[in-house]
Design a protein around this motif. Structure first.
Motif, PDB file in Angstrom:
ATOM      1  N   ILE A   4       0.729  -1.410   0.157  1.00 62.30           N
ATOM      2  CA  ILE A   4       0.158   0.028   0.469  1.00 62.30           C
ATOM      3  C   ILE A   4       0.602   1.200   0.090  1.00 62.30           C
ATOM      4  O   ILE A   4       1.944   1.461   0.037  1.00 62.30           O
ATOM      5  N   ALA A   5       0.044   2.005  -0.197  1.00 67.03           N
ATOM      6  CA  ALA A   5       1.200   3.334  -0.974  1.00 67.03           C
ATOM      7  C   ALA A   5       0.267   4.749  -0.338  1.00 67.03           C
ATOM      8  O   ALA A   5      -1.083   4.300  -0.449  1.00 67.03           O
ATOM      9  N   PHE A   6       0.771   5.673   0.583  1.00 71.12           N
ATOM     10  CA  PHE A   6      -0.139   7.052   0.822  1.00 71.12           C
ATOM     11  C   PHE A   6       0.812   8.071   1.173  1.00 71.12           C
ATOM     12  O   PHE A   6       2.334   8.130   0.835  1.00 71.12           O
ATOM     13  N   VAL A   7       0.038   9.328   1.248  1.00 74.41           N
ATOM     14  CA  VAL A   7       0.991  10.604   1.121  1.00 74.41           C
ATOM     15  C   VAL A   7       1.059  11.358   3.074  1.00 74.41           C
ATOM     16  O   VAL A   7      -0.403  11.231   2.999  1.00 74.41           O
ATOM     17  N   MET A   8       1.136  12.143   3.256  1.00 73.51           N
ATOM     18  CA  MET A   8       1.124  12.496   4.512  1.00 73.51           C
ATOM     19  C   MET A   8       2.098  14.360   3.599  1.00 73.51           C
ATOM     20  O   MET A   8       2.467  14.602   2.698  1.00 73.51           O
ATOM     21  N   ASN A  35       4.884  -6.204  14.078  1.00 74.80           N
ATOM     22  CA  ASN A  35       4.154  -7.314  15.257  1.00 74.80           C
ATOM     23  C   ASN A  35       2.652  -7.228  14.227  1.00 74.80           C
ATOM     24  O   ASN A  35       1.893  -8.314  14.504  1.00 74.80           O
ATOM     25  N   ALA A  36       2.770  -5.959  13.348  1.00 79.04           N
ATOM     26  CA  ALA A  36       1.267  -5.811  13.157  1.00 79.04           C
ATOM     27  C   ALA A  36       1.212  -6.393  11.714  1.00 79.04           C
ATOM     28  O   ALA A  36       0.587  -6.367  10.613  1.00 79.04           O
ATOM     29  N   GLY A  37       2.317  -7.302  11.251  1.00 82.20           N
ATOM     30  CA  GLY A  37       2.687  -7.946   9.811  1.00 82.20           C
ATOM     31  C   GLY A  37       2.772  -6.573   8.682  1.00 82.20           C
ATOM     32  O   GLY A  37       2.774  -6.806   7.539  1.00 82.20           O
ATOM     33  N   ILE A  38       3.482  -5.327   8.970  1.00 82.00           N
ATOM     34  CA  ILE A  38       4.361  -4.473   8.794  1.00 82.00           C
ATOM     35  C   ILE A  38       5.641  -4.291   7.945  1.00 82.00           C
ATOM     36  O   ILE A  38       6.724  -4.981   8.969  1.00 82.00           O
ATOM     37  N   SER A  39       5.890  -4.671   6.574  1.00 80.88           N
ATOM     38  CA  SER A  39       7.338  -4.763   6.452  1.00 80.88           C
ATOM     39  C   SER A  39       7.689  -3.951   5.022  1.00 80.88           C
ATOM     40  O   SER A  39       6.726  -3.408   4.473  1.00 80.88           O
ATOM     41  N   ASP A  40       8.866  -3.307   5.225  1.00 78.68           N
ATOM     42  CA  ASP A  40       9.699  -2.811   3.159  1.00 78.68           C
ATOM     43  C   ASP A  40       8.504  -1.754   3.545  1.00 78.68           C
ATOM     44  O   ASP A  40       8.024  -1.071   2.813  1.00 78.68           O
ATOM     45  N   TYR A  41       8.974  -1.113   4.885  1.00 83.88           N
ATOM     46  CA  TYR A  41       8.036   0.176   4.975  1.00 83.88           C
ATOM     47  C   TYR A  41       9.253   1.483   4.709  1.00 83.88           C
ATOM     48  O   TYR A  41      10.285   1.697   5.227  1.00 83.88           O
ATOM     49  N   SER A  42       8.949   2.316   3.568  1.00 84.42           N
ATOM     50  CA  SER A  42       9.794   3.102   3.633  1.00 84.42           C
ATOM     51  C   SER A  42       9.168   4.126   3.333  1.00 84.42           C
ATOM     52  O   SER A  42       8.255   4.337   2.790  1.00 84.42           O
ATOM     53  N   ILE A  43       9.481   5.796   3.310  1.00 83.18           N
ATOM     54  CA  ILE A  43       9.194   6.915   3.041  1.00 83.18           C
ATOM     55  C   ILE A  43       9.988   7.768   2.361  1.00 83.18           C
ATOM     56  O   ILE A  43      11.070   7.795   2.770  1.00 83.18           O
ATOM     57  N   PRO A  92      -1.057  11.342  12.308  1.00 81.66           N
ATOM     58  CA  PRO A  92      -0.546  12.129  10.538  1.00 81.66           C
ATOM     59  C   PRO A  92      -1.833  12.427   9.867  1.00 81.66           C
ATOM     60  O   PRO A  92      -2.483  11.373   9.541  1.00 81.66           O
ATOM     61  N   VAL A  93      -2.165  12.745   9.500  1.00 88.39           N
ATOM     62  CA  VAL A  93      -2.948  13.448   8.301  1.00 88.39           C
ATOM     63  C   VAL A  93      -2.569  12.609   6.769  1.00 88.39           C
ATOM     64  O   VAL A  93      -1.420  12.802   6.505  1.00 88.39           O
ATOM     65  N   VAL A  94      -3.265  11.544   6.258  1.00 91.67           N
ATOM     66  CA  VAL A  94      -3.316  10.816   5.416  1.00 91.67           C
ATOM     67  C   VAL A  94      -3.813  10.686   4.593  1.00 91.67           C
ATOM     68  O   VAL A  94      -5.007  10.292   4.424  1.00 91.67           O
ATOM     69  N   GLU A  95      -3.072  10.864   3.131  1.00 91.21           N
ATOM     70  CA  GLU A  95      -4.189  10.308   1.700  1.00 91.21           C
ATOM     71  C   GLU A  95      -3.984   8.988   1.205  1.00 91.21           C
ATOM     72  O   GLU A  95      -2.910   8.626   0.596  1.00 91.21           O
ATOM     73  N   SER A  96      -4.788   8.527   1.128  1.00 86.83           N
ATOM     74  CA  SER A  96      -4.569   6.741   0.105  1.00 86.83           C
ATOM     75  C   SER A  96      -4.041   7.012  -0.798  1.00 86.83           C
ATOM     76  O   SER A  96      -4.367   8.248  -1.578  1.00 86.83           O
ATOM     77  N   LEU A  97      -3.409   6.285  -1.571  1.00 86.11           N
ATOM     78  CA  LEU A  97      -2.879   6.450  -2.839  1.00 86.11           C
ATOM     79  C   LEU A  97      -3.262   4.829  -3.558  1.00 86.11           C
ATOM     80  O   LEU A  97      -3.625   3.913  -3.076  1.00 86.11           O
ATOM     81  N   GLU A  98      -3.663   5.044  -4.778  1.00 79.95           N
ATOM     82  CA  GLU A  98      -4.240   3.994  -6.210  1.00 79.95           C
ATOM     83  C   GLU A  98      -3.397   3.815  -6.791  1.00 79.95           C
ATOM     84  O   GLU A  98      -2.833   4.641  -7.227  1.00 79.95           O
ATOM     85  N   GLN A  99      -2.987   2.959  -6.500  1.00 81.87           N
ATOM     86  CA  GLN A  99      -2.405   2.179  -7.770  1.00 81.87           C
ATOM     87  C   GLN A  99      -2.691   1.533  -9.324  1.00 81.87           C
ATOM     88  O   GLN A  99      -3.834   1.382  -9.476  1.00 81.87           O
ATOM     89  N   VAL A 100      -2.130   3.054  -9.769  1.00 81.74           N
ATOM     90  CA  VAL A 100      -2.037   3.047 -11.529  1.00 81.74           C
ATOM     91  C   VAL A 100      -1.449   2.305 -11.794  1.00 81.74           C
ATOM     92  O   VAL A 100      -1.739   1.497 -13.455  1.00 81.74           O
ATOM     93  N   PHE A 101      -0.302   1.509 -11.845  1.00 79.64           N
ATOM     94  CA  PHE A 101       1.081   0.703 -12.742  1.00 79.64           C
ATOM     95  C   PHE A 101       1.386   0.085 -11.603  1.00 79.64           C
ATOM     96  O   PHE A 101       2.052   0.612 -10.696  1.00 79.64           O
TER      97      PHE A 101
END
Length: 104
Positions: A4-8, A35-43, A92-101
């Motif tokens: 998933i991707a999002f912007v702040m 523990n929540a199942g999150i990995s490979d997290y980059s900003i 944080p104010v988060v805006e979800s992003l839709e994958q288009v490619f």
């Protein structure tokens, strides 16, 4: 795994401080994310707009939605609230992003 991707949004003048705080990520927060199942997290930072683009992978049985209730996340949000656009609860104010490619 799901990606998933999002912007702040970062407040002006806090680019170096944002990086510094993440370079010193608290061990208890890292444990909560794993523990929540999150990995490979980059900003990533877009310096002209101060938008922070985040992308992460999460397991199919992730518990990411429960993170806001954890003490570590609440403390982190309070710690980061002075340098980011936030909601009244310091999240944080988060805006979800839709994958288009996608290309592998």
């Amino acid at each position: 795994m799901e990606k998933i991707a999002f912007v702040m949004t970062l407040k002006p003048g806090f680019e170096a401080e944002y990086k510094k705080r993440h370079d010193e990520l608290w061990p208890d927060l890292a444990v909560e994310l794993k523990n929540a199942g999150i990995s490979d997290y980059s900003i990533y930072l877009h310096p002209q707009s101060l938008k922070l683009f985040a992308v992460l992978k999460r397991t199919d049985n992730h518990t990411m939605d429960n993170l806001p209730a954890t003490a570590a996340v609440k403390k982190w949000w309070a710690f980061m609230a002075d340098i980011m656009e936030t909601n009244p609860d310091n999240s944080p104010v988060v805006e979800s992003l839709e994958q288009v490619f996608h290309f592998e």
